[in-house]
Write an enzyme that holds these catalytic residues in place. Sequence first.
Site, PDB file in Angstrom:
ATOM      1  N   ASP A 150      -8.891  -7.706  -0.464  1.00 30.60           N
ATOM      2  CA  ASP A 150      -9.282  -6.782  -1.527  1.00 30.60           C
ATOM      3  C   ASP A 150     -10.801  -6.768  -1.618  1.00 30.60           C
ATOM      4  O   ASP A 150     -11.457  -7.783  -1.345  1.00 30.60           O
ATOM      5  CB  ASP A 150      -8.688  -7.208  -2.870  1.00 30.60           C
ATOM      6  CG  ASP A 150      -7.196  -6.934  -2.983  1.00 30.60           C
ATOM      7  OD1 ASP A 150      -6.694  -6.046  -2.268  1.00 30.60           O
ATOM      8  OD2 ASP A 150      -6.539  -7.605  -3.793  1.00 30.60           O
ATOM      9  N   ASP A 179      -3.789  -0.268  -1.870  1.00 28.88           N
ATOM     10  CA  ASP A 179      -3.368  -0.326  -3.274  1.00 28.88           C
ATOM     11  C   ASP A 179      -3.572   1.020  -3.962  1.00 28.88           C
ATOM     12  O   ASP A 179      -2.726   1.471  -4.742  1.00 28.88           O
ATOM     13  CB  ASP A 179      -4.159  -1.390  -4.032  1.00 28.88           C
ATOM     14  CG  ASP A 179      -3.955  -2.793  -3.498  1.00 28.88           C
ATOM     15  OD1 ASP A 179      -2.889  -3.066  -2.916  1.00 28.88           O
ATOM     16  OD2 ASP A 179      -4.873  -3.621  -3.666  1.00 28.88           O
TER      17      ASP A 179
END
Length: 170
Positions: A123, A141
């Site tokens: 991330d 995401d």
Amino acid sequence: MPTNWKDSGLRWYWVVVLVFLADQLSKQWVLSNFDLYESIQLLPVFNFTYVRNYGAAFSFLSDAGGWQRWLFTFVAVGFSVLLSVWLRQQPSKMWRLNLAYTLVIGGALGNLIDRLQHGYVVDFLDFYWNTSHFPAFNIADSAICVGAGLIILDSFVAGKDDKKSDGIKE
């Protein structure tokens, strides 16, 4: 159900490829250029910050001991197969639902590769206000969230779209 794949939602599979490539290339760039937790401010409310997510969205189950990796792997594969079957059954003209399914599949596969390759998801998109940070996320995401939003939206407007195309007044 459409008789061939060109008339079905599978025609939209190029979106899966696009999301998957954008996700994987961006994560590879982060891995090549950032140390863990390294951060670069791009805007007063946005950083690129490399973090590892061992859980799901918002680090759900990130400290569960490792079994969650296989649960999320199974869920990603299962949903990707299920949505692909549904795509095959959808007419290609149902653009909103086809786009939604392909966004979710592309995102699920992008995070799946991370889990299998690294044991965690990379991330790096870090939004914040003052000292409050939203959990970091990635392109996969984002695609999953937009796809889920389109599925919800479609559940509200699909019937109205059908009535409009059939010339029925409410």
